[in-house]
Write a protein that holds these residues in place. Structure first.
Motif, PDB file in Angstrom:
ATOM      1  N   LEU A   1       0.752  -1.266   0.186  1.00  0.00           N
ATOM      2  CA  LEU A   1       0.018   0.101   0.064  1.00  0.00           C
ATOM      3  C   LEU A   1       0.763   1.131  -0.027  1.00  0.00           C
ATOM      4  O   LEU A   1       0.461   2.186  -0.630  1.00  0.00           O
ATOM      5  N   ILE A   2       1.893   1.195   0.674  1.00  0.00           N
ATOM      6  CA  ILE A   2       3.043   2.202   0.751  1.00  0.00           C
ATOM      7  C   ILE A   2       3.262   2.405  -0.567  1.00  0.00           C
ATOM      8  O   ILE A   2       3.314   3.679  -1.187  1.00  0.00           O
ATOM      9  N   VAL A   3       3.704   1.745  -1.549  1.00  0.00           N
ATOM     10  CA  VAL A   3       4.236   1.540  -2.762  1.00  0.00           C
ATOM     11  C   VAL A   3       3.133   2.244  -3.649  1.00  0.00           C
ATOM     12  O   VAL A   3       3.267   3.104  -4.558  1.00  0.00           O
ATOM     13  N   LEU A   4       1.902   1.699  -3.602  1.00  0.00           N
ATOM     14  CA  LEU A   4       0.626   2.382  -4.334  1.00  0.00           C
ATOM     15  C   LEU A   4       0.523   3.717  -3.966  1.00  0.00           C
ATOM     16  O   LEU A   4       0.226   4.439  -4.796  1.00  0.00           O
ATOM     17  N   SER A   5       0.773   4.331  -2.821  1.00  0.00           N
ATOM     18  CA  SER A   5       0.362   5.593  -2.509  1.00  0.00           C
ATOM     19  C   SER A   5       1.706   6.356  -2.969  1.00  0.00           C
ATOM     20  O   SER A   5       1.380   7.687  -3.220  1.00  0.00           O
ATOM     21  N   LEU A   6       2.419   5.927  -3.502  1.00  0.00           N
ATOM     22  CA  LEU A   6       3.676   6.712  -4.294  1.00  0.00           C
ATOM     23  C   LEU A   6       3.541   6.920  -5.537  1.00  0.00           C
ATOM     24  O   LEU A   6       4.057   7.877  -6.086  1.00  0.00           O
ATOM     25  N   LEU A   7       2.769   6.131  -6.063  1.00  0.00           N
ATOM     26  CA  LEU A   7       2.497   6.135  -7.647  1.00  0.00           C
ATOM     27  C   LEU A   7       2.071   7.368  -8.322  1.00  0.00           C
ATOM     28  O   LEU A   7       2.833   7.850  -9.322  1.00  0.00           O
ATOM     29  N   PRO A   8       1.378   8.249  -7.681  1.00  0.00           N
ATOM     30  CA  PRO A   8       1.154   9.677  -8.187  1.00  0.00           C
ATOM     31  C   PRO A   8       2.296  10.637  -8.137  1.00  0.00           C
ATOM     32  O   PRO A   8       2.259  11.613  -8.816  1.00  0.00           O
ATOM     33  N   LEU A   9       3.433  10.341  -7.331  1.00  0.00           N
ATOM     34  CA  LEU A   9       4.507  11.136  -7.352  1.00  0.00           C
ATOM     35  C   LEU A   9       5.609  10.785  -8.703  1.00  0.00           C
ATOM     36  O   LEU A   9       6.289  11.839  -8.982  1.00  0.00           O
ATOM     37  N   PHE A  10       5.095   9.735  -9.236  1.00  0.00           N
ATOM     38  CA  PHE A  10       6.073   9.447 -10.333  1.00  0.00           C
ATOM     39  C   PHE A  10       5.376   9.401 -11.909  1.00  0.00           C
ATOM     40  O   PHE A  10       6.120   8.877 -12.828  1.00  0.00           O
TER      41      PHE A  10
ATOM     42  N   LEU B   1      -5.725   6.329  -4.757  1.00  0.00           N
ATOM     43  CA  LEU B   1      -4.367   6.009  -4.269  1.00  0.00           C
ATOM     44  C   LEU B   1      -3.836   7.003  -3.132  1.00  0.00           C
ATOM     45  O   LEU B   1      -2.799   7.083  -2.625  1.00  0.00           O
ATOM     46  N   SER B   2      -4.851   7.862  -2.813  1.00  0.00           N
ATOM     47  CA  SER B   2      -4.421   8.869  -1.569  1.00  0.00           C
ATOM     48  C   SER B   2      -4.248   7.929  -0.250  1.00  0.00           C
ATOM     49  O   SER B   2      -4.912   6.839  -0.122  1.00  0.00           O
ATOM     50  N   PRO B   3      -3.293   8.424   0.444  1.00  0.00           N
ATOM     51  CA  PRO B   3      -3.179   7.489   1.615  1.00  0.00           C
ATOM     52  C   PRO B   3      -4.012   7.357   2.711  1.00  0.00           C
ATOM     53  O   PRO B   3      -4.269   6.075   3.097  1.00  0.00           O
ATOM     54  N   GLY B   4      -4.984   8.264   2.727  1.00  0.00           N
ATOM     55  CA  GLY B   4      -6.197   8.037   3.554  1.00  0.00           C
ATOM     56  C   GLY B   4      -7.060   7.107   3.097  1.00  0.00           C
ATOM     57  O   GLY B   4      -7.847   6.221   3.881  1.00  0.00           O
ATOM     58  N   VAL B   5      -7.314   6.852   1.954  1.00  0.00           N
ATOM     59  CA  VAL B   5      -8.045   5.817   1.169  1.00  0.00           C
ATOM     60  C   VAL B   5      -7.460   4.342   1.347  1.00  0.00           C
ATOM     61  O   VAL B   5      -7.795   3.383   1.932  1.00  0.00           O
ATOM     62  N   LEU B   6      -6.118   4.327   0.917  1.00  0.00           N
ATOM     63  CA  LEU B   6      -5.315   3.166   0.927  1.00  0.00           C
ATOM     64  C   LEU B   6      -5.374   2.423   2.207  1.00  0.00           C
ATOM     65  O   LEU B   6      -5.608   1.140   2.309  1.00  0.00           O
TER      66      LEU B   6
END
Length: 235
Positions: free
Chosen positions: A189-198, A209-214
């Motif tokens: 889930l941490i990896v998925l939350s970082l996808l929008p940064l790349f 993909l926001s941390p709150g939802v994930l």
């Protein structure tokens, strides 16, 4: 056999008693500190509060020191801090060793505890009967032998109670299995939350993909799924 080796008593060891006393002293000091450092506190409140704190912690230490499990010809008696529980050999349905869920989070904590199950399927922990205090394998074998000998020739196992015991143990194991699934899901889930940064992602996907939802949905969902899968596998 039993009349020559009973009663059998299991109590806290000297090291465990010293550890409990040390923890209680630290906790009492922490509770007394604000009472004696607050300048505006009336003296009567300070003294009454101090006496109450010391009395409470003295009671806890005395209760921990008295706590024990005793096996005699009549059955098993468990003396805890708050109450005393008694079970005759005849009403005991099983004696089992079960994993301590908090062992991995507490240094030096017993990895397993011993429980006696009564006629209604409810379990009672046999205090101080664990791998840290006694030779658990030997003592458990002894208690099983005493139970078989003293429960009476006409004792019969209740299939209904045994199913209840098995399901209760399966539920507890399922909770731990669910926690394992939840912790395992944390890193993906941490990896998925970082996808929008790349890279650019669509607005609906970015919301998902926001941390709150994930972490608010993903971790509880993994825990629920893991619990159900573990329970289904055990029952």
């Amino acid at each position: 056999m039993s009349d020559r080796t009973l009663p059998r008593e299991y109590r806290t060891t000297g090291g465990q008693a010293a550890l409990v006393a040390g923890v209680v002293v630290i906790a009492a000091a922490a509770a007394l500190f604000p009472l004696w450092t607050e300048e505006d506190m009336p003296a009567s409140v300070r003294w009454i509060g101090s006496i109450a704190v010391l009395a409470l912690f003295a009671w806890l230490v005395a209760g921990a020191a008295r706590s024990s499990t005793t096996a005699d010809l009549r059955g098993i008696r468990v003396r805890g801090v708050m109450r005393v529980r008694r079970m005759s050999w005849r009403e005991i349905q099983d004696i089992r060793v079960e994993a301590n869920p908090g062992a991995s989070m507490q240094q030096g904590a017993p990895r397993v505890f011993t429980y006696a199950y009564g006629a209604n399927g409810k379990r009672t922990q046999l205090i101080h009967l664990d791998g840290n205090t006694v030779d658990l394998e030997g003592e458990l074998a002894f208690l099983h032998a005493a139970w078989v000998e003293l429960r009476g020739a006409d004792w019969t196992e209740s299939a209904r109670v045994t199913r209840r015991i098995d399901r209760g143990e399966a539920r507890r194991m399922a909770v731990m299995g669910g926690l394992t699934w939840g912790m395992t899901a944390f890193f993906p889930l941490i990896v998925l939350s970082l996808l929008p940064l790349f890279g650019d992602v669509s607005e609906p996907l970015a919301t998902l993909l926001s941390p709150g939802v994930l972490f608010g949905v993903g971790c509880p969902a993994a825990w629920i799924i893991g619990s159900v899968v573990t329970y289904r596998r055990l029952v």
